[in-house]
Each structure stands twice: as C-alpha cells, then as structure tokens.
Design a protein around this motif. Sequence first.
Motif, PDB file in Angstrom:
ATOM      1  N   VAL A  39       0.846  -1.199   0.000  1.00 46.57           N
ATOM      2  CA  VAL A  39       0.000   0.000   0.000  1.00 46.57           C
ATOM      3  C   VAL A  39       0.878   1.246   0.000  1.00 46.57           C
ATOM      4  O   VAL A  39       1.724   1.427   0.891  1.00 46.57           O
ATOM      5  N   ASP A  40       0.685   2.084  -1.004  1.00 48.41           N
ATOM      6  CA  ASP A  40       1.307   3.401  -1.052  1.00 48.41           C
ATOM      7  C   ASP A  40       0.303   4.390  -0.459  1.00 48.41           C
ATOM      8  O   ASP A  40      -0.796   4.573  -1.011  1.00 48.41           O
ATOM      9  N   LEU A  41       0.653   5.012   0.655  1.00 55.65           N
ATOM     10  CA  LEU A  41      -0.313   5.861   1.355  1.00 55.65           C
ATOM     11  C   LEU A  41      -0.818   7.000   0.482  1.00 55.65           C
ATOM     12  O   LEU A  41      -1.985   7.394   0.587  1.00 55.65           O
ATOM     13  N   GLY A  42       0.020   7.540  -0.375  1.00 50.89           N
ATOM     14  CA  GLY A  42      -0.413   8.644  -1.225  1.00 50.89           C
ATOM     15  C   GLY A  42      -1.220   8.213  -2.419  1.00 50.89           C
ATOM     16  O   GLY A  42      -2.049   8.969  -2.928  1.00 50.89           O
ATOM     17  N   GLU A  43      -1.009   6.972  -2.862  1.00 53.29           N
ATOM     18  CA  GLU A  43      -1.662   6.501  -4.093  1.00 53.29           C
ATOM     19  C   GLU A  43      -2.882   5.639  -3.841  1.00 53.29           C
ATOM     20  O   GLU A  43      -3.875   5.724  -4.575  1.00 53.29           O
ATOM     21  N   HIS A  44      -2.841   4.804  -2.816  1.00 56.19           N
ATOM     22  CA  HIS A  44      -3.881   3.787  -2.647  1.00 56.19           C
ATOM     23  C   HIS A  44      -4.916   4.120  -1.590  1.00 56.19           C
ATOM     24  O   HIS A  44      -6.007   3.535  -1.603  1.00 56.19           O
ATOM     25  N   VAL A  45      -4.617   5.014  -0.677  1.00 60.26           N
ATOM     26  CA  VAL A  45      -5.587   5.361   0.366  1.00 60.26           C
ATOM     27  C   VAL A  45      -6.569   6.396  -0.173  1.00 60.26           C
ATOM     28  O   VAL A  45      -6.168   7.470  -0.627  1.00 60.26           O
ATOM     29  N   VAL A  46      -7.845   6.067  -0.140  1.00 59.51           N
ATOM     30  CA  VAL A  46      -8.895   6.978  -0.614  1.00 59.51           C
ATOM     31  C   VAL A  46      -9.378   7.875   0.519  1.00 59.51           C
ATOM     32  O   VAL A  46      -9.605   9.073   0.323  1.00 59.51           O
ATOM     33  N   ALA A  47      -9.533   7.326   1.706  1.00 63.80           N
ATOM     34  CA  ALA A  47     -10.035   8.117   2.836  1.00 63.80           C
ATOM     35  C   ALA A  47      -9.709   7.396   4.136  1.00 63.80           C
ATOM     36  O   ALA A  47      -9.567   6.165   4.175  1.00 63.80           O
ATOM     37  N   THR A  48      -9.586   8.168   5.196  1.00 64.14           N
ATOM     38  CA  THR A  48      -9.441   7.614   6.534  1.00 64.14           C
ATOM     39  C   THR A  48     -10.296   8.424   7.496  1.00 64.14           C
ATOM     40  O   THR A  48     -10.357   9.658   7.404  1.00 64.14           O
ATOM     41  N   GLY A  78      -4.705  -9.738  -9.832  1.00 68.27           N
ATOM     42  CA  GLY A  78      -4.126  -8.666  -9.027  1.00 68.27           C
ATOM     43  C   GLY A  78      -4.753  -7.311  -9.264  1.00 68.27           C
ATOM     44  O   GLY A  78      -4.160  -6.282  -8.899  1.00 68.27           O
ATOM     45  N   ARG A  79      -5.966  -7.302  -9.851  1.00 71.60           N
ATOM     46  CA  ARG A  79      -6.651  -6.022 -10.086  1.00 71.60           C
ATOM     47  C   ARG A  79      -6.942  -5.345  -8.754  1.00 71.60           C
ATOM     48  O   ARG A  79      -7.314  -5.982  -7.780  1.00 71.60           O
ATOM     49  N   LEU A  80      -6.767  -4.023  -8.711  1.00 71.01           N
ATOM     50  CA  LEU A  80      -7.049  -3.271  -7.493  1.00 71.01           C
ATOM     51  C   LEU A  80      -8.556  -3.204  -7.248  1.00 71.01           C
ATOM     52  O   LEU A  80      -9.336  -2.950  -8.170  1.00 71.01           O
TER      53      LEU A  80
END
Length: 277
Positions: A129-138, A165-167
């Motif tokens: 997980v790349d925090l800048g690329e994969h995180v949508v919201a927290t 391996g599709r996201l």
Amino acid sequence: MTQPRHARDTSRGRYYSDPAGGPDLVSVTNVIDTAVNKSFALVPWGVKVTVEHVLDNLDAVADRATDDRPALTRELKALHREAKERAADLGDRVHAAAEAHVLGAPVADDLEVRPYADQLRQWLASWGVDLGEHVVATEITCFHRRLGYAGTADLMVWLPTGPGGRLELWLIDYKSSATRPAKSVYPENTLQLAALRYCETVLLPDDTDAPMPRIEKAGVLNLRSRSHALVPMPADRSAHRAFRGALESTRWLHAAASSYPALLPPAAEARPNRKAA
C-alpha cells in the motif's frame, strides 16, 4: 470510543448533526449497541474477568470476604466494567495512531499502542500500500440521510485482490484487542460494514458532500500486539437489510416512553353493582 466530527453523545446514545441543517442522524454503532444482543459474549467474558481476578488474589479476597464483604462485592462487580473501559481506551488510541500514520502525521509515542501501530505498518507493507496513491479516505463520515443514519469509516483503500491482481476498493474497520485471536470477528461487524458501505454520501473536510465511493470489498483488520489479520466480511445487501431492521428497532426504542402509569382500580363508589344489574 473516539468522538468523530459532528458526532455527539445523547441520553439515547450517539447521534450525528448534519452540516446541511437536516435532522440528527443516529450513529451506526448506536443502532448496533441498541438493537443487537451482545450478552451471549459479554456475560461469559465478564465472568471470566472476575474469576481470574479472584483466583489471582485468593488470599486477599479471602481476608476481606467476611469483614469487608459489601465493599469487596462492589469492587468485584465493577471489574468487568473497568476492563471494558480500558479496552475501549486502548482502541481509541490505536485508532488515533492508525489515522495519524495513514495521513503521514506524527504518531504519539505511546508504549502500549506502539505494537499495534507496528502491526498496521507491517500489514500496509505486506499489501504494497502506497499511502499517497492507494488510500482513498481515513476516518471519513458517511451519511444516509434518506434512512436517517451516519457513521465513520476507518479506512478506504485499494488492494490488489481482484482477478490477476486487479485493485479493488476496500472498506476496512480496525479492531484491536489484547486477548482475542487475530482472526476472530463478531457477526455485528458485518452489519456495521454494510451500513457504511451503502451510505449515500461522504462528508468532505469542508463539510460539503461527495458521493459514497463504490466499495467492492469490506473487512475487519484485526490489530494485535504481535499479529494482524484482514478478515473479509459479507457486507452485502442482505446484511444491509438486516441493519435496516435493527435501525427500525432502534427508532422505536428511542421514541418509546421510559415509564407508563399503573392501572389503578376504580373507587368503591364507582364500581358497578352486579346485584343491581
């Protein structure tokens, strides 16, 4: 329990205020706490906490059993409540550390929380997980104004779980525990995730609305001091229907009177005379 933005505690449990000016919205956890019977798990746990304390302190308990029995009884009855409060406080601090890490903010140096935060970091790294690329919201507030409820999603993140391996976009709820196995979950976790998954809107930092992202998978991320596990949950439409049933029960219970007048017999002079009839 953490206090999400726009949430407030009332005599009927937690409600969310609506920045748009609409009626207050009952929280998802309030619905589950009100309408779902958890005694099947909490009662044995409370007994276990009390019994373990007595066995670990047999001599001290025996010394007080005769001369200090009332005070000892009060203390023993309070043990499970105190343990529950400590667990809730730890959960709040773990959530705060998780949110700070995902946002790239400084994480408070909390010795008790540090092992759980380390497990979160390990989990994120294991999934690439790349925090800048994969995180949508927290810790984002989710509204369903039409049905009248709201809640806070811990994490929305893209994970490579699809074919080839599709996201896929996951809705994840953190759960921390010092005692439960990493793969253990409760049925009501599914209700919580389904309620959030099928909300209609999310609340942005400036209090404007955005459409709820299309969630493909949902699960509980159990964080333990020495392990972690992501447990997928079937938070589908059938689970959402079950939550809606709990929501209706909660509305009824919250609107019901807390007491009713007793029915008194009529005064003697007002009673019908059967002989005369």
